[in-house]
Each structure stands twice: as structure tokens, then as C-alpha cells.
Design an enzyme around this catalytic site. Structure first.
Site, PDB file in Angstrom:
ATOM      1  N   GLY A 149       0.797  -1.215   0.000  1.00 10.45           N
ATOM      2  CA  GLY A 149       0.000   0.000   0.000  1.00 10.45           C
ATOM      3  C   GLY A 149       0.831   1.266   0.000  1.00 10.45           C
ATOM      4  N   ALA A 170      -1.770  -7.106   0.380  1.00 11.54           N
ATOM      5  CA  ALA A 170      -2.224  -8.485   0.585  1.00 11.54           C
ATOM      6  C   ALA A 170      -2.199  -8.906   2.043  1.00 11.54           C
ATOM      7  CB  ALA A 170      -1.375  -9.446  -0.247  1.00 11.54           C
ATOM      8  N   HIS A 171      -1.259  -8.380   2.821  1.00 15.19           N
ATOM      9  CA  HIS A 171      -1.125  -8.864   4.195  1.00 15.19           C
ATOM     10  C   HIS A 171      -2.258  -8.378   5.103  1.00 15.19           C
ATOM     11  CE1 HIS A 171       0.608  -5.287   6.431  1.00 15.19           C
ATOM     12  NE2 HIS A 171       0.752  -4.879   5.189  1.00 15.19           N
ATOM     13  N   ASN A 202      -7.400   3.497   9.607  1.00 13.01           N
ATOM     14  CA  ASN A 202      -6.703   2.336  10.160  1.00 13.01           C
ATOM     15  C   ASN A 202      -6.599   2.351  11.679  1.00 13.01           C
ATOM     16  OD1 ASN A 202      -4.830   4.567   9.484  1.00 13.01           O
ATOM     17  ND2 ASN A 202      -3.294   3.249  10.428  1.00 13.01           N
ATOM     18  N   CYS A 241       3.060   1.080  11.932  1.00 11.07           N
ATOM     19  CA  CYS A 241       4.149   1.838  11.325  1.00 11.07           C
ATOM     20  C   CYS A 241       4.735   2.858  12.289  1.00 11.07           C
ATOM     21  CB  CYS A 241       3.661   2.546  10.065  1.00 11.07           C
ATOM     22  SG  CYS A 241       2.862   1.444   8.883  1.00 11.07           S
ATOM     23  N   GLN A 249      -7.238  -0.872   4.298  1.00  8.93           N
ATOM     24  CA  GLN A 249      -8.021  -1.543   5.334  1.00  8.93           C
ATOM     25  C   GLN A 249      -9.396  -1.986   4.814  1.00  8.93           C
ATOM     26  OE1 GLN A 249      -7.085  -2.418   8.364  1.00  8.93           O
ATOM     27  NE2 GLN A 249      -5.138  -1.326   8.504  1.00  8.93           N
TER      28      GLN A 249
END
Length: 382
Positions: free
Chosen positions: A71, A201-202, A152, A331, A180
Site C-alpha cells: 500500500g 495483501a497482508h 486504520n 508503522c 483496510q
């Protein structure tokens, strides 16, 4: 001690089916997708199949799907190329976006002298659409609006159609960080008034290090990375073949089981909220995260009635008890700074109380949630 993973907004457990598919790909299809021999053609076929699969589930054209490392790269690519290639002079965003957007637009303001405007946010974390319209109408500069679909940290859902229609009215571009959201909600790209989306993807039980951007056809964007002609010339570099296979499998399972898994996780969230209210008097919820209609079903952001001394030890205590959660975006977990999202919406006194994001997936159980509530109650009474 139980091990309870409640940080699914940071990353999710990879599905076993995805692991199997990736192992098969690594073992049997090892040609470079750009090579013209049979090994390369076999790999290329698999990559293009994955692109078509993604496009099918979100009702986009396959040519609009560009594979990225995730992303953050997708957000950077779209925002930077829009300024460089589409003559965007003004970017309108909010101060509660993911830092992949916030830090990017701040750099663009320095590098390209882009005008940067922040739409006003209410006490629940929702953008003021009247203020957004006033910013869109402010002058004749070429504008891009960047507002995320699902926040998020607090989970608020943005009305994409309302924002997109305003952008259409003023001939502005619309980008949404949907990291998200994609994999968790049904999508129709063709019928949504939007130009750019991003995914990782995660976040939906796939591998890390792979994602995609969805870029409306004939957008005028040019490559950010130069080299080979991969991704229809838009993103140079040998494709992360096994990760693309994993992404496709995770995306396919997510959408084929969407209704069932959504209902299950919604029930978990409701159970957790009710349990917290019952066992922890004074508990509060940030943003709209406790509203089952106005926030994502995958997370809740809880403000706990603990003093400052207890606040300092809360996450450490939960970790010792085997419970994984976070105070905000993963993050920023290594930073001493508080949540930039909560700083925008909470008064100073409320910011002193500990806020924790708990996020759920199909792999969680009500028993795990009850255990978590019991640990919080025990900590409150200690």
C-alpha cells in the site's frame, strides 16, 4: 498463558491455502515472466490470471490493476505521478490519514510547491464535506483529494460516493487509501466515482511485500520506476511472482467467503464491545469505532479509564499476558509520539488515558476476547 492475536489491522495471519499455493509456485513455476521461452510464458500466464482475478472481484478492467510492493508504494506512486504528470497543483487531504499519504503529500508540497489543504475533522473523526466543497471551489487549480475509506486507527467508514461526487462536480481527482478496505468489503470500481485505489495483501491473510494500485484507464500517469516493461510498462522490475500468486489466492478466498466471514467477525466485535461495557465501567470508544454501521467490523479503538501511571504499563502488561494489540498504526509503534489521529479528535485530558486498538479476524474466538477482557479488568483492579 494464552496467546491472543488482536492486531489484525497491522497484519493478518496468512491462510494455509495461500502458503500451499505459494510453495507450489516457488517449486514449479520459476521462469521470469518477462522471458519469451516456455518457462517465462508459463509464469506470465499466472501473473495475468491473478490480475484478471482481482479485476473481476472489484469490477475493474485488468489493465487498471498494477502490482506493487504494498500500500505504501501504491500511495506514493499515485500521489507523486499525479503531481508530476497530471499538473495537480492542490492536494486536499485530512490530518488523520495514514502516514503513507501524509508524509508523501508533505514532501510533494516541498518538492513541487503543491498547495496542501486539510479538510476539517469533527470530534468523531469524520471529514466535514461542506468544508471539503469549499476547498474544492476555492480556486481554479487542478486538485486531487486523498481521503481513506477505512481509517486504520479508529475504523471510521468514509462515504466514497459523497466525496467522489463532489470531486466530479469540481473536476478534481479522487484517490483513496483502501488498504483496510479491499478484501473486507464488496467493491465496484466502475460504478464508484473514484480514480485511484490501493491495497496490501497482508491485510487480508496474504503475504507481506505485495499489493496493488487500481488506476483508472487513460489516467495519464507515467511510470515512477524505470527499467523493464513489466506491469504494462508502468512499474519496472521483475514481478514478485510467488507473492502475486499468494495475493490472488488470499483475495479469492476473501471474496468467496466474504459474507460468512464478515458476519462472524462482526459478531466478535459486538461481543467484545458489550463485554467491555459490562466489565469496565467508564470505558469509551474513539471515533465511530463502536458503531457497527459507521465503522469497519474489523477493529475497535478503546479508551480505558486508567490513570497515567497505569497507562504507561498497559501494553507491556497485555504483552506479558500473551495479548497482541496496538496503540495505533504499527508503522508508528517504534515512535514515542502519540497517535496523530487521536490527537486531532480528543481533548487533552482524554489523550492522557490509554487508547488501544484491538482488531479482529476469522481466526479469533469469543473465548480469546473474554480472556482479554478479564485481563483488562484484572489490571484495572490491581
Amino acid at each position: 498463558m494464552q496467546q491472543v492475536y488482536l492486531d489484525n489491522a497491522a497484519t493478518t495471519q496468512v491462510r494455509q491455502e495461500v502458503i500451499v499455493k505459494m510453495q507450489e509456485a516457488l517449486a514449479t513455476v520459476y521462469g521470469n515472466p518477462s522471458s519469451i521461452h516456455s518457462f517465462g510464458r508459463s509464469a506470465k500466464t499466472v501473473v495475468e490470471k491473478a490480475r484478471k482475478t482481482i479485476a473481476k472481484y472489484i469490477n475493474a478492467h485488468p489493465a487498471e490493476v498494477i502490482f506493487t510492493s504494498g500500500g505504501t508504494e501504491a500511495d506514493n506512486m499515485i500521489l507523486r505521478c499525479a503531481v508530476r504528470d497530471l499538473n495537480v497543483e492542490t492536494i486536499i487531504t485530512s490530518k488523520i490519514e495514514h502516514h503513507a499519504v501524509l508524509h508523501t503529500v508533505e514532501e510533494l508540497a516541498k518538492e513541487y510547491q503543491v498547495k496542501l489543504h486539510f479538510v476539517q475533522i469533527d470530534a468523531y473523526g469524520n471529514p466535514d464535506l461542506n468544508h471539503l466543497e469549499s476547498l474544492l471551489a476555492k480556486d481554479e487549480t487542478k486538485k486531487l483529494v486523498s481521503l481513506m475509506h477505512v481509517n486504520n486507527e479508529i475504523g471510521n467508514l468514509l462515504d466514497l460516493h459523497a466525496v467522489g461526487n463532489l470531486c466530479q462536480k469540481y473536476d478534481a481527482l479522487f484517490h483513496s487509501d483502501t488498504v483496510q478496505s479491499l478484501g473486507h468489503y464488496p467493491w465496484n470500481f466502475k460504478e464508484t466515482p473514484i480514480h485511484f485505489l490501493t491495497a496490501a495483501a497482508h491485510k487480508f491473510h496474504g503475504p507481506k511485500g505485495i499489493g496493488f494500485a487500481v488506476i483508472k484507464r487513460n489516467s495519464g500517469l507515467k511510470p515512477l520506476l524505470f527499467g523493464g516493461s513489466q506491469e504494462r510498462g508502468f512499474r519496472a522490475g521483475t514481478e514478485s511472482f510467488h507473492n502475486i500468486v499468494g495475493l490472488e489466492e488470499a483475495f479469492t478466498i476473501s471474496y468467496n467467503s466474504l459474507a460468512e466471514e464478515m458476519a462472524y467477525v462482526k459478531d466478535l466485535k459486538a461481543h467484545f464491545i458489550n463485554g467491555l461495557k459490562r466489565e469496565l465501567p467508564g470505558v469509551a470508544f474513539n471515533g465511530y469505532s463502536a458503531d457497527m454501521d459507521k465503522s469497519t467490523y474489523t477493529l475497535v479503538n478503546v479508551r480505558l479509564p486508567f490513570n497515567e501511571q497505569k497507562s504507561l504499563m498497559l501494553l507491556f502488561h497485555l504483552d506479558l499476558k500473551g495479548i497482541a494489540c496496538s496503540k495505533g498504526s504499527a508503522c508508528q509503534s517504534g515512535s514515542d509520539l502519540g497517535s496523530h489521529v487521536l490527537t486531532e479528535i480528543l481533548p487533552e485530558e482524554e489523550l492522557k488515558k490509554p487508547s488501544v486498538r484491538f482488531s479482529f479476524s476469522k481466526y479469533n474466538t469469543k473465548e480469546e476476547l473474554d480472556y482479554t477482557i478479564s485481563i483488562l479488568k484484572e489490571f484495572a483492579n490491581s
